[in-house]
Design an enzyme around this catalytic site. Structure first.
Site, mmCIF file in Angstrom:
data_model
loop_
_atom_site.group_PDB
_atom_site.id
_atom_site.type_symbol
_atom_site.label_atom_id
_atom_site.label_comp_id
_atom_site.label_asym_id
_atom_site.label_seq_id
_atom_site.Cartn_x
_atom_site.Cartn_y
_atom_site.Cartn_z
ATOM 1 N N THR A 1 -44.689 17.633 -28.872
ATOM 2 C CA THR A 1 -45.220 16.985 -27.675
ATOM 3 C C THR A 1 -45.689 18.056 -26.712
ATOM 4 O O THR A 1 -45.076 19.118 -26.624
ATOM 5 C CB THR A 1 -44.143 16.079 -27.039
ATOM 6 N N LYS B 1 -45.906 13.897 -2.666
ATOM 7 C CA LYS B 1 -44.841 13.869 -1.661
ATOM 8 C C LYS B 1 -45.435 14.134 -0.286
ATOM 9 O O LYS B 1 -45.719 15.272 0.068
ATOM 10 C CB LYS B 1 -43.771 14.919 -1.988
ATOM 11 N N GLU C 1 -40.222 11.859 -27.735
ATOM 12 C CA GLU C 1 -38.770 12.045 -27.772
ATOM 13 C C GLU C 1 -38.006 10.754 -28.054
ATOM 14 O O GLU C 1 -36.814 10.778 -28.327
ATOM 15 C CB GLU C 1 -38.269 12.616 -26.422
ATOM 16 N N TRP D 1 -42.670 9.239 -0.941
ATOM 17 C CA TRP D 1 -43.366 9.367 -2.218
ATOM 18 C C TRP D 1 -44.555 8.410 -2.301
ATOM 19 O O TRP D 1 -44.435 7.234 -1.957
ATOM 20 C CB TRP D 1 -42.403 9.037 -3.380
#
Lengths: 538, 538
Positions: free
Chosen positions: A181, A434, A326, A439
């Site tokens: 990956t 940010k 994963e 956020w």
């Protein structure tokens, strides 16, 4: 209970015994190739026999460098069912990364598609472990190549044993496959799949509540077989005896639309750009996609406009999936809970636009600095996943410690959880903006922009800001008909209907194209670097 | 991949998190009891807490002696998710066998239904290991009983901790539950289910290609919870968040029909006699069973007439299953392969009447003295099964060596395999009639007899014969309206249309009732003994 090991050998044996007449359809450089599972299993045994005579042994890494087609599917089982490990190499890696992954995995034999030979020739001198090259081609003669020693796949098969036995005594924890990956920085990271992991993942995607892959299906993985096992579809399809359609090299939206129409595909999976392209194509040609019982979209979030078109215009359930290399990869799905039976079309689109519920067998949580976030659909945190088909390390890689902690995989994805337990991916940790301690989700702004009729693609990235630390800037590609006809202010006004003022981008830049990664995702790092320079120069 | 253990704790945690509003409906002695999974999980934690304070510890056997209801479901998870072992005791065993299984399993605590107390009181003096009795009742006061020490289930729950933690660190191979299966001769034989076995079996019955249990279902196990885990349905239903309906004590066809109608049951499972009874009841009352998406029949083969009625009159797919206590139990299912899409109604009935295809994950073969039988639908042999949810021994029992050999379970069932790989159970090894060196299937003759309009039930057994070693004799129960109106010759003539002459029974005996085992199967051993005497006296 019997100590039966959960291995892939049982998958292909089931297909051989009970589904010998089911079909595998494969688009190759020389046309459509069709054969049955009966023929497939014989050829797969031949491939196992041939590889064994070339020196394949338990634990050895065998690489594939190939599109989605029947020969790739043969390798999918011939290698692991002999106890060796299939390394599905991403053909879109840079030469440097390609060299790295082949050397790092220590591949001994490479199976290479004819049209991809130059990419390997290009790095041949740097490959430290590869001892043999096998070319997958329909032609009688091997093409000219500097690769050496080189073998013809079909020649090898012809000379080998169609009764070659698969290994029936494998340990379920033995490695079966591996994919790399891409990393934010540095070399790709390797994930090793065990037989047990693939077995359980396959079972999981056959559940009614997940992808529901079954014998009745004709599955077409549009997602490449070198991306997280084509999301596990080929393994499950062989086990359950589903027909399979492989779209082959250099596929286009027209090819996909044609295959769905002609082969009556019931189930397909790919990234948003594929489905965006398919929608455009469907407008043009005389296609029929009514055979599709569902379509899976993963890799990134699709805009609601795309979901709406498939759900409402074509009546194809559009299911968002979330997963990673994963996680084998299927981790969450935007399937509908039974409580949605009487929901309106727009309520359904709303659920479909999320990444959905975690599949049975896996466990997730979303955490921020205060611990687990409330199920309010608003509070953002990092998504953590664990379970029997989630990796616990990167293959021989020091970076494992950053991602695998306390028994959890830290995904690096920022998500929220709604009251039903459905997650929505808001951003990558590194793409989150940010601003003044709050956020801002770049993905939310992008999806809103892409729902505007004039916008083809949009990426929103952070630029440094003296007062607010970071501020969002939107990069927009307009649809062909709208060039020069839409202004920055018009788009900002459009966004202001949905978002608080402080979320609105400080700027909108119109572009010809947005740079993308090898897997078709926006390359935001490149955009950020470019804009950083631009804005610091201003 | 992570070393995640496959345990039941993850099932109930999933239900708690994602399906707190789904329903559990339970018919008790005092009416219909309804609650949500949210409430269910809290009570199950309370039960685990209560049992722990009464001394439950890892590996300890806790027995249930109960009908199908919500408290039984609480025990289904409270015990194994604490690391102890749930022994689901068959309430229909003889006092001797009951004493044997409780002592053999070494049950320490028994959870007993109020109306079943006398059965345990009756053997109380012979129970060597039981230390505590808990009575499951809706009443405030404990009923009068000689059992001691005795506790009230609801009292215990009220005093205990609804936040009691389940064990999250169990080994997947640890025992979770056990059932005893009746033996031809001698005491019942114990089968221990591991967490891993139940986990994989549950996943397997959630597959589209098998039972397809999902969140959308409302599942009603009519099969008792003490018979092979109610065929695994309660475990899977909790995991996937399906609604569940438990028919409670002393259910009748009317109760079943009513529950399906009122609770919109989508999926149910039981033995043929149940479905025969339901068909009769449906003729009488004003019921609506259109909510059923499928009905599973196991334990014995149902006559085609029953299958036809459900499939054609009520449009409910009637799926035969085959399995044993030793196989968790679902091993094969008469689901339709996709090739059956255009099949006629009668062709579908034909497939449904078989026991079908082995489920993904298990492996079967049929062997006779010449090895594996051909797939011709005719050649009989013994069915062998292996796989990760198949037992590898009987609990502390010397008879294990007879059934478990070379990694296979020898089922003792005689079957044939058709060209599609579907099995049909022809007989029990011991019920097969061996006439002049050839085999005659008692089950085939029985089904044919039961397809006659006048016949309610029929059992065919072997009687000794001087020349042919054995010959078949049919025992027939006529429907109420047909008493005295059908002759032996008429039935033999009816059979002769389907069977070779040498298959036809030498005699037809009309009876009031056919003796049955505790699980509702024909007690052929008793019939054989009775007839043997009768025919040797002639």
């Amino acid at each position: 209970m019997m100590n039966t090991q959960l291995t892939l050998t049982s998958f292909i044996q089931r297909a051989e015994k009970y589904f010998p007449q089911k079909q595998i359809i494969s688009r190759t450089l020389s046309g459509i190739h069709r054969f049955t599972y009966g023929q497939y299993v014989k050829r797969t045994k031949r491939l196992a026999s041939a590889l064994t005579s070339l020196g394949m042994e338990k634990g050895m890494k065998i690489g594939t460098f190939a599109w989605n087609h029947h020969r790739h599917l043969e390798a999918y089982f011939a290698v692991p069912c002999s106890g060796a490990v299939l390394h599905m190499i991403n053909i879109r890696l840079s030469p440097e990364h390609l060299t790295y992954v082949i050397n790092h995995a220590e591949d001994k034999i490479l199976l290479i598609d004819e049209d991809l030979i130059p990419l390997i020739e290009n790095i041949q001198d740097k490959l430290a472990t590869v001892e043999k090259y096998i070319i997958m081609t329909d032609k009688q003669e091997l093409p000219e190549t500097s690769l050496s020693p080189v073998y013809s796949y079909e020649d090898l098969l012809q000379k080998s044993d169609e009764n070659h036995p698969f290994d029936e005594h494998l340990d379920e924890n033995a490695p079966a496959g591996m994919c790399y990956t891409s990393a934010t920085t540095g070399n790709p990271k390797g994930v090793v799949y065990s037989h047990r992991g693939i077995y359980l993942h396959s079972m999981s995607i056959g559940l009614v509540d997940t992808l529901g892959i079954s014998e009745r299906d004709t599955c077409m993985p549009v997602v490449p077989m070198f991306h997280a096992n084509a999301w596990g579809m080929p393994f499950a399809a062989v086990w359950f005896g589903a027909n399979q359609v492989f779209p082959g090299p250099g596929m286009t939206p027209a090819i996909i639309a044609e295959l769905i129409t002609q082969e009556k595909v019931t189930f397909t999976a790919g990234v948003p750009t594929i489905w965006l392209g398919l929608l455009k194509e469907l407008e043009k040609g005389d296609y029929d996609i009514s055979s599709l019982r569902a379509l899976i979209c993963g890799g990134a979030a699709a805009p609601k406009s795309v979901i709406r078109a498939f759900e409402n215009k074509y009546h194809v359930p559009f299911i968002h999936g979330y997963g990673m290399t994963e996680t084998s990869p299927v981790a969450t799905l935007s399937t509908l809970k039974s409580g949605m039976v009487d929901a309106s079309k727009e309520e359904i689109i709303e659920v479909r636009a999320k990444q959905g519920l975690v599949v049975p067998g896996l466990d997730i949580k979303i955490v921020n600095e205060n611990g687990e976030v409330p199920w309010d659909g608003k509070t953002m945190g990092e998504l953590l996943i664990r379970g029997p088909w989630v990796a616990d390390e990167y293959y021989k890689d020091d970076r494992s410690a950053d991602a695998f902690k306390d028994g959890w995989l830290y995904t690096g994805d920022i998500a929220v959880m709604d009251m039903e337990g459905c997650i929505k991916i808001m951003d990558r940790t590194k793409d989150l903006i940010k601003s003044g301690g709050e956020w801002i989700s770049s993905v939310d702004l992008e999806n809103a922009l892409m729902s505007h009729e004039a916008v083809f693609e949009a990426a929103v990235v952070a630029v440094p800001h003296e007062k607010w630390q970071e501020r969002p800037v939107a990069c927009v590609v307009l649809k062909d008909d709208y060039h020069g006809k839409v202004s920055k202010d018009e788009l900002l006004e459009y966004l202001s209907r949905q978002f608080a003022k402080w979320w609105l981008p400080d700027d909108v830049l119109f572009m010809e194209e947005i740079p993308k990664t090898s897997v078709g995702k926006f390359l935001k790092r490149a955009l950020r670097d470019q804009l950083k320079e631009q804005y610091s120069n201003n």
